[in-house]
Design a protein around this motif. Structure first.
Motif, mmCIF file in Angstrom:
data_model
loop_
_atom_site.group_PDB
_atom_site.id
_atom_site.type_symbol
_atom_site.label_atom_id
_atom_site.label_comp_id
_atom_site.label_asym_id
_atom_site.label_seq_id
_atom_site.Cartn_x
_atom_site.Cartn_y
_atom_site.Cartn_z
ATOM 1 N N GLY A 176 1.326 19.309 -9.791
ATOM 2 C CA GLY A 176 2.068 20.257 -10.578
ATOM 3 C C GLY A 176 1.867 21.757 -10.203
ATOM 4 N N ARG A 177 1.422 21.857 -9.107
ATOM 5 C CA ARG A 177 0.992 23.350 -8.762
ATOM 6 C C ARG A 177 1.661 23.588 -7.289
ATOM 7 N NH1 ARG A 177 -0.068 25.990 -13.148
ATOM 8 N NH2 ARG A 177 -1.764 25.198 -14.392
ATOM 9 N N CYS A 178 2.008 24.730 -6.791
ATOM 10 C CA CYS A 178 2.545 24.832 -5.264
ATOM 11 C C CYS A 178 1.385 24.564 -4.370
ATOM 12 C CB CYS A 178 2.926 26.456 -5.491
ATOM 13 S SG CYS A 178 1.828 27.571 -5.383
ATOM 14 N N ARG A 179 1.760 24.817 -3.228
ATOM 15 C CA ARG A 179 0.634 24.352 -2.091
ATOM 16 C C ARG A 179 -0.073 25.558 -2.001
ATOM 17 N NH1 ARG A 179 1.892 27.045 2.764
ATOM 18 N NH2 ARG A 179 3.730 28.315 2.800
ATOM 19 N N LEU A 180 -0.021 26.810 -2.256
ATOM 20 C CA LEU A 180 -0.807 27.684 -2.213
ATOM 21 C C LEU A 180 -1.981 27.753 -3.453
ATOM 22 C CD1 LEU A 180 1.440 30.733 -1.843
ATOM 23 C CD2 LEU A 180 0.121 29.482 -0.184
ATOM 24 N N HIS A 181 -1.619 27.167 -4.478
ATOM 25 C CA HIS A 181 -2.633 27.025 -5.631
ATOM 26 C C HIS A 181 -3.076 25.244 -6.084
ATOM 27 C CE1 HIS A 181 -0.413 30.785 -6.234
ATOM 28 N NE2 HIS A 181 -1.770 31.080 -6.346
ATOM 29 N N GLY A 182 -2.921 24.670 -5.155
ATOM 30 C CA GLY A 182 -2.843 23.050 -5.366
ATOM 31 C C GLY A 182 -4.311 22.758 -5.717
ATOM 32 N N GLY A 183 -5.438 23.383 -5.245
ATOM 33 C CA GLY A 183 -6.898 23.207 -5.353
ATOM 34 C C GLY A 183 -7.401 23.434 -4.273
ATOM 35 N N ARG A 184 -8.729 23.278 -4.012
ATOM 36 C CA ARG A 184 -9.562 23.598 -2.972
ATOM 37 C C ARG A 184 -9.792 22.179 -2.372
ATOM 38 N NH1 ARG A 184 -14.340 27.828 -4.042
ATOM 39 N NH2 ARG A 184 -14.315 27.444 -2.101
ATOM 40 N N SER A 208 4.871 22.676 -24.408
ATOM 41 C CA SER A 208 4.053 23.748 -23.892
ATOM 42 C C SER A 208 4.035 23.367 -22.336
ATOM 43 C CB SER A 208 2.433 23.590 -24.294
ATOM 44 O OG SER A 208 2.116 22.664 -23.673
ATOM 45 N N ASP A 209 3.466 24.291 -21.650
ATOM 46 C CA ASP A 209 3.530 24.239 -20.001
ATOM 47 C C ASP A 209 2.658 23.106 -19.574
ATOM 48 O OD1 ASP A 209 5.328 26.268 -19.617
ATOM 49 O OD2 ASP A 209 3.881 27.844 -19.109
ATOM 50 N N ASP A 210 1.582 22.943 -20.281
ATOM 51 C CA ASP A 210 0.643 21.788 -20.263
ATOM 52 C C ASP A 210 1.150 20.578 -20.325
ATOM 53 O OD1 ASP A 210 -1.393 23.668 -19.706
ATOM 54 O OD2 ASP A 210 -2.366 23.485 -21.468
ATOM 55 N N GLU A 211 2.051 20.251 -21.483
ATOM 56 C CA GLU A 211 2.732 19.125 -21.595
ATOM 57 C C GLU A 211 3.679 18.674 -20.679
ATOM 58 O OE1 GLU A 211 2.408 19.198 -26.611
ATOM 59 O OE2 GLU A 211 4.079 20.182 -25.419
ATOM 60 N N ARG A 212 4.454 19.678 -20.251
ATOM 61 C CA ARG A 212 5.579 19.811 -19.145
ATOM 62 C C ARG A 212 4.995 19.316 -17.817
ATOM 63 N NH1 ARG A 212 8.722 24.889 -18.698
ATOM 64 N NH2 ARG A 212 10.201 23.774 -17.424
ATOM 65 N N ARG A 213 3.926 20.028 -17.523
ATOM 66 C CA ARG A 213 3.120 19.666 -16.225
ATOM 67 C C ARG A 213 2.584 18.000 -16.189
ATOM 68 N NH1 ARG A 213 2.722 23.473 -13.206
ATOM 69 N NH2 ARG A 213 2.530 25.134 -15.195
ATOM 70 N N ARG A 214 2.050 17.514 -17.323
ATOM 71 C CA ARG A 214 1.790 16.482 -17.366
ATOM 72 C C ARG A 214 2.861 15.286 -17.475
ATOM 73 N NH1 ARG A 214 -0.753 17.475 -22.289
ATOM 74 N NH2 ARG A 214 -2.409 18.697 -21.859
#
Length: 111
Positions: free
Chosen positions: A76-84, A13-19
């Protein structure tokens, strides 16, 4: 929003790949840090697992489509969606924010 769908090429799954991406990224950062500290190469660079090649950000955008950026950071996210931002941590940073509050309020007031 995280996708729970299985990918056809790896069966993960994408979650497993991201981990897996986060684990690989931490190992790579540790290797780079050891190179800088010791001035020598500590061994072979950790190889990127084939399951995470081509991994995309995947966050649902305002348009409702998944983000297609491939330049992922440590989380595991891009710079635009990396978190607040978590805000200032030091006492000096908190003082700066407090000092700028009245300035912001004056700028954004409607006449």
């Amino acid at each position: 929003m995280l996708s729970r769908a299985r990918t056809w090429e790896s069966g993960m799954s994408d979650d497993e790949r991201r981990r897996l991406w986060v684990q690989w990224h931490k190992a790579r950062a540790r290797w780079i840090r050891q190179c800088r500290e010791n001035g020598a190469v500590p061994g072979p660079l950790p190889e990127m697992p084939p399951e995470i090649r081509g991994l995309r950000c995947g966050v649902t955008t305002k348009a409702g489509t998944p983000c297609r950026r491939r330049d992922l950071g440590a989380g595991g996210r891009c710079r635009l969606h990396g978190g607040r931002s978590t805000g200032p941590r030091s006492a000096e940073g908190r003082r700066r924010v407090t000092a700028n509050l009245p300035k912001r309020a004056e700028v954004h007031q409607t006449p």
